[in-house]
Enzyme design. Sequence first.
Site, short mmCIF file in Angstrom:
data_model
loop_
_atom_site.label_atom_id
_atom_site.label_comp_id
_atom_site.label_asym_id
_atom_site.label_seq_id
_atom_site.Cartn_x
_atom_site.Cartn_y
_atom_site.Cartn_z
N THR A 151 0.84 -1.08 -0.10
CA THR A 151 0.12 -0.01 0.14
C THR A 151 0.94 1.24 0.02
O THR A 151 1.66 1.51 0.97
CB THR A 151 -0.94 0.05 1.19
OG1 THR A 151 -1.46 -1.27 1.15
CG2 THR A 151 -1.84 1.31 1.12
N LYS A 154 -6.94 2.04 -3.37
CA LYS A 154 -6.64 1.08 -1.93
C LYS A 154 -6.86 2.31 -0.84
O LYS A 154 -7.39 1.78 0.08
CB LYS A 154 -5.14 0.78 -2.03
CG LYS A 154 -4.74 0.23 -0.97
CD LYS A 154 -5.59 -1.20 -0.33
CE LYS A 154 -4.85 -1.82 0.62
NZ LYS A 154 -5.68 -2.73 1.45
N LYS A 201 -0.70 4.47 8.70
CA LYS A 201 -0.16 4.82 7.51
C LYS A 201 -1.26 5.35 6.25
O LYS A 201 -1.24 6.07 5.74
CB LYS A 201 1.04 3.97 7.02
CG LYS A 201 1.47 4.26 5.49
CD LYS A 201 1.99 3.18 4.95
CE LYS A 201 1.24 2.14 4.51
NZ LYS A 201 1.77 0.95 3.84
P1 NAD Z 1 5.15 -6.69 7.53
O1 NAD Z 1 5.74 -5.79 8.19
O2 NAD Z 1 4.44 -7.96 8.06
O3 NAD Z 1 6.28 -6.97 6.44
C1 NAD Z 1 7.13 -6.24 5.72
C2 NAD Z 1 8.39 -6.82 5.66
O4 NAD Z 1 9.15 -6.28 4.61
C3 NAD Z 1 9.07 -7.29 6.64
O5 NAD Z 1 9.36 -8.54 6.90
C4 NAD Z 1 10.44 -6.45 6.60
O6 NAD Z 1 11.59 -6.97 7.25
C5 NAD Z 1 10.44 -6.39 5.00
N1 NAD Z 1 11.15 -5.15 4.39
C6 NAD Z 1 11.18 -3.82 4.98
N2 NAD Z 1 11.97 -3.23 4.25
C7 NAD Z 1 12.68 -4.09 3.32
C8 NAD Z 1 13.67 -3.76 2.29
N3 NAD Z 1 14.18 -2.78 2.26
N4 NAD Z 1 13.98 -5.06 1.35
C9 NAD Z 1 13.63 -6.20 1.85
N5 NAD Z 1 12.40 -6.16 2.88
C10 NAD Z 1 12.08 -5.29 3.62
O7 NAD Z 1 3.87 -5.85 6.58
P2 NAD Z 1 2.61 -6.49 5.94
O8 NAD Z 1 1.40 -6.62 6.64
O9 NAD Z 1 3.08 -7.79 5.28
O10 NAD Z 1 2.37 -5.57 4.90
C11 NAD Z 1 2.93 -5.34 3.59
C12 NAD Z 1 2.56 -4.31 2.78
O11 NAD Z 1 1.26 -4.83 2.22
C13 NAD Z 1 2.30 -2.93 3.42
O12 NAD Z 1 2.18 -1.90 2.49
C14 NAD Z 1 0.70 -3.12 3.91
O13 NAD Z 1 0.10 -1.84 4.18
C15 NAD Z 1 -0.15 -3.69 2.92
N6 NAD Z 1 -1.12 -4.69 3.34
C16 NAD Z 1 -1.00 -5.35 4.73
C17 NAD Z 1 -2.22 -6.09 4.89
C18 NAD Z 1 -2.12 -7.03 5.97
O14 NAD Z 1 -3.56 -7.36 6.45
N7 NAD Z 1 -1.10 -7.01 6.75
C19 NAD Z 1 -3.27 -6.21 3.83
C20 NAD Z 1 -3.18 -5.42 2.75
C21 NAD Z 1 -2.12 -4.79 2.52
#
Ligand code: NAD
Length: 291
Positions: A97, A172, A241
């Site tokens: 997102t 989104k 965010k």
């Molecule tokens: P999360 O924090 O669980 O995972 C993010 C991952 O990215 C972590 O494992 C972190 O170590 C890794 N990371 C950060 N910077 C990095 C880099 N430079 N290189 C490689 N890895 C890196 O987050 P999430 O819940 O998986 O969400 C990911 C995205 O999806 C976000 O943008 C969030 O808004 C979106 N999203 C999440 C959900 C949900 O239900 N969790 C639903 C829809 C959308």
Amino acid sequence: MTEGMTVGVVGLGAMGLGMALSTARAGFATRGFDLSPARLDLAQDGGITPVTTLEEVFAADRIVFSLPTAQDVARVIDKVRPVLQDRGRIVVIDTSTSEPDVSRAVAATLADMGHGFLDAPVSGGPSGAANGALTMMIGGTAADLDDARPVIDALSAKAIHVGDSGAGNVAKLVNNLLCAAHMVTTAEGLRLAEAAGVPAEAALEVLNAASGRSMMSEVHFPTWVMNEGFDSGFTMALMQKDVRLARKLAADTGTDLPLTTRAADLWATSPLAATDDFTRMGDFRPKGQDQ
Ligand code: NAD
């Protein structure tokens, strides 16, 4: 279609790991990259090839991003510029997102190098990611979408091409602003029901059979709020965010949103921790009033 095709997933968090598992299940040789060694270990346990450099992950045929913020997306693209300059055409499917302006800028940068970029944020949570059942909202060109289609099919139950670059993230942010508001309004509705002598469970059953329902009331309250489990896998930090970005979009476009602005204030000033699950905002029994 998937035969011999490799997918590289950047970011193996709550969403990215499930997506990597879904592409692997669909037959893509999948490799994953994350800054966290613990996430790489989990990926390996699930049959994903863990890689420790961006060069290795960008050697794949298609790339999926699942990163926390737009700034993370831009930073990764910046770091891999030399790799991108040296390789054949690739399409990056960014499921983070993110911010529409950043998506447009990254898409333009990649297009200048002959590569494609789709902003393809998702809805459906970690279970949707792990089951290949996400809803994807996509911004970008039809040609890039065609190119990415086999991977998108592996990740999603429904993929909507919203429009040009950035349009996926606009959709989104609108979606998540409403989701944030519905979480608060549903909690307030249940609080009112209890104050007036009707148990929340009974009121929720009515909402979900009547016109006050939403996905928050139909899925999130029954699954994560009523039982006080509060473990949907989506953090306060990430929802805050999204709400902040939706407000910025409203400010940038001069759009007056009196009700959702008030809801956004409640999210921005919540005393909950950044690491708390976002479903805690649905806790409709204020502290000290638990029954
Ligand atoms: P999360 O924090 O669980 O995972 C993010 C991952 O990215 C972590 O494992 C972190 O170590 C890794 N990371 C950060 N910077 C990095 C880099 N430079 N290189 C490689 N890895 C890196 O987050 P999430 O819940 O998986 O969400 C990911 C995205 O999806 C976000 O943008 C969030 O808004 C979106 N999203 C999440 C959900 C949900 O239900 N969790 C639903 C829809 C959308």
